[in-house]
Design a protein around this motif. Structure first.
Motif, short mmCIF file in Angstrom:
data_model
loop_
_atom_site.label_atom_id
_atom_site.label_comp_id
_atom_site.label_asym_id
_atom_site.label_seq_id
_atom_site.Cartn_x
_atom_site.Cartn_y
_atom_site.Cartn_z
N THR A 9 0.81 -1.22 0.00
CA THR A 9 0.00 0.00 0.00
C THR A 9 0.83 1.26 0.00
O THR A 9 0.38 2.31 -0.44
CB THR A 9 -0.95 0.03 1.22
OG1 THR A 9 -0.18 -0.15 2.41
CG2 THR A 9 -1.99 -1.07 1.09
N SER A 10 2.07 1.18 0.49
CA SER A 10 2.90 2.38 0.53
C SER A 10 4.09 2.27 -0.41
O SER A 10 5.18 2.72 -0.10
CB SER A 10 3.37 2.64 1.96
OG SER A 10 4.15 1.55 2.41
N SER A 11 3.85 1.70 -1.58
CA SER A 11 4.93 1.54 -2.55
C SER A 11 5.27 2.88 -3.17
O SER A 11 4.40 3.68 -3.50
CB SER A 11 4.51 0.56 -3.65
OG SER A 11 5.48 0.52 -4.66
N GLY A 12 6.56 3.13 -3.33
CA GLY A 12 7.01 4.36 -3.97
C GLY A 12 7.02 4.25 -5.48
O GLY A 12 7.19 5.24 -6.19
N SER A 13 6.83 3.04 -6.00
CA SER A 13 6.87 2.82 -7.45
C SER A 13 5.49 3.01 -8.07
O SER A 13 4.53 2.32 -7.70
CB SER A 13 7.37 1.40 -7.74
OG SER A 13 7.18 1.09 -9.09
N ILE A 14 5.42 3.93 -9.01
CA ILE A 14 4.15 4.17 -9.71
C ILE A 14 3.76 2.94 -10.51
O ILE A 14 2.59 2.57 -10.57
CB ILE A 14 4.26 5.41 -10.62
CG1 ILE A 14 4.46 6.65 -9.75
CG2 ILE A 14 3.03 5.56 -11.49
CD1 ILE A 14 4.76 7.92 -10.53
N ALA A 15 4.73 2.26 -11.13
CA ALA A 15 4.44 1.07 -11.94
C ALA A 15 3.81 -0.02 -11.07
O ALA A 15 2.83 -0.65 -11.48
CB ALA A 15 5.71 0.56 -12.59
N ILE A 16 4.36 -0.23 -9.88
CA ILE A 16 3.80 -1.26 -8.99
C ILE A 16 2.39 -0.88 -8.56
O ILE A 16 1.48 -1.71 -8.56
CB ILE A 16 4.72 -1.49 -7.76
CG1 ILE A 16 5.98 -2.22 -8.22
CG2 ILE A 16 4.00 -2.28 -6.68
CD1 ILE A 16 7.02 -2.43 -7.12
N ARG A 17 2.17 0.38 -8.23
CA ARG A 17 0.82 0.82 -7.82
C ARG A 17 -0.18 0.62 -8.95
O ARG A 17 -1.31 0.17 -8.71
CB ARG A 17 0.86 2.28 -7.39
CG ARG A 17 1.48 2.47 -6.01
CD ARG A 17 1.21 3.85 -5.48
NE ARG A 17 1.73 4.87 -6.38
CZ ARG A 17 2.47 5.90 -5.99
NH1 ARG A 17 2.75 6.06 -4.74
NH2 ARG A 17 2.91 6.77 -6.88
N LYS A 18 0.21 0.94 -10.19
CA LYS A 18 -0.71 0.76 -11.32
C LYS A 18 -1.04 -0.71 -11.52
O LYS A 18 -2.18 -1.08 -11.80
CB LYS A 18 -0.10 1.34 -12.61
CG LYS A 18 -0.15 2.84 -12.67
CD LYS A 18 0.40 3.34 -13.99
CE LYS A 18 0.30 4.85 -14.07
NZ LYS A 18 0.78 5.36 -15.35
N LYS A 19 -0.03 -1.57 -11.42
CA LYS A 19 -0.26 -3.01 -11.58
C LYS A 19 -1.20 -3.53 -10.50
O LYS A 19 -2.12 -4.30 -10.77
CB LYS A 19 1.07 -3.77 -11.54
CG LYS A 19 1.92 -3.53 -12.76
CD LYS A 19 3.27 -4.21 -12.64
CE LYS A 19 4.14 -3.97 -13.86
NZ LYS A 19 5.46 -4.61 -13.73
N GLN A 20 -0.98 -3.10 -9.26
CA GLN A 20 -1.85 -3.51 -8.15
C GLN A 20 -3.28 -3.05 -8.39
O GLN A 20 -4.23 -3.81 -8.21
CB GLN A 20 -1.33 -2.94 -6.82
CG GLN A 20 -0.03 -3.53 -6.38
CD GLN A 20 0.57 -2.85 -5.15
OE1 GLN A 20 1.46 -3.39 -4.57
NE2 GLN A 20 0.09 -1.67 -4.75
N GLN A 21 -3.44 -1.80 -8.82
CA GLN A 21 -4.77 -1.26 -9.09
C GLN A 21 -5.47 -2.03 -10.20
O GLN A 21 -6.68 -2.28 -10.13
CB GLN A 21 -4.69 0.22 -9.46
CG GLN A 21 -4.33 1.12 -8.31
CD GLN A 21 -4.07 2.55 -8.76
OE1 GLN A 21 -3.92 2.84 -9.94
NE2 GLN A 21 -3.99 3.46 -7.78
#
Length: 195
Positions: A9-21
């Motif tokens: 939930t507190s990832s600094g990587s935009i790519a990881i956040r997009k993949k999770q979403q």
């Protein structure tokens, strides 16, 4: 069975956040029961995820990044394998779930490759592609001829007139052949014998 999605939930990587979403949004949209496990805020979740990702699926550095997807304790895959399954429309088998009632289930490539007449799908497709390519090249040639004629309007009109006359003659010849083949009308058979 509950699908487990390990996220940060507190990832600094935009790519990881997009993949999770994308994973979470897809599961929500398709009403697939799942539970999110935060590896950033809970050391036990992080440790469990890292231990249960199979060795051959771990990246070179040995630390798998979220999102990681499990069906209970069984590993399903990471984002890349999820995305591939979604594109191939085999997401339920990827997740180890039965497809919902009334959903269209895609056949495996082996089942889909043979047609009822014993033909192979690839062969039929290649024949169709060949026909389309031939038609396209015919259109290309016709277009080139049109381009050549554009410089000489008088010549192109003359050429069009000759082509129309030739097509008309071919049409008349075909019409006469068709009339000759039709039996049963009196007088026509006699005319053929006389000529």
């Amino acid at each position: 069975m509950v699908i487990k999605v390990f996220v940060a939930t507190s990832s600094g990587s935009i790519a990881i956040r997009k993949k999770q979403q994308e994973v979470v949004g897809f599961l929500e949209a398709n009403k697939i029961d799942f539970k999110e496990f935060d590896i950033a805020g809970d050391e036990d979740n992080r440790k469990w995820m890292r231990e249960n990702v199979p060795g051959e699926k771990k990246p070179q550095n040995g630390i798998p990044l979220p999102p990681q997807i499990f069906n209970e304790e069984q590993y399903c895959g990471d984002f890349d394998s999820f995305f591939s399954a979604k594109e191939e429309n085999i997401i339920y088998s990827f997740l180890g779930l039965a497809p919902p009632p009334g959903s269209k289930v895609t056949k495996s490539p082996e089942e889909a490759s043979s047609l009822p007449d014993g033909e192979v799908a690839g062969e039929a497709q290649s024949t169709t592609e060949g026909t389309e390519k031939a038609e396209a090249s015919g259109e290309h040639e016709a277009q080139e001829e049109g381009d050549e004629d554009a410089g000489d309007p008088a010549g192109s009109q003359e050429k069009d007139t000759k082509e129309a006359a030739a097509e008309g003659a071919e049409g008349e010849a075909e019409g006469e052949e068709a009339e000759e083949e039709e039996p049963g009308e009196e007088g026509e058979g006699d005319e053929e014998e006389e000529s």
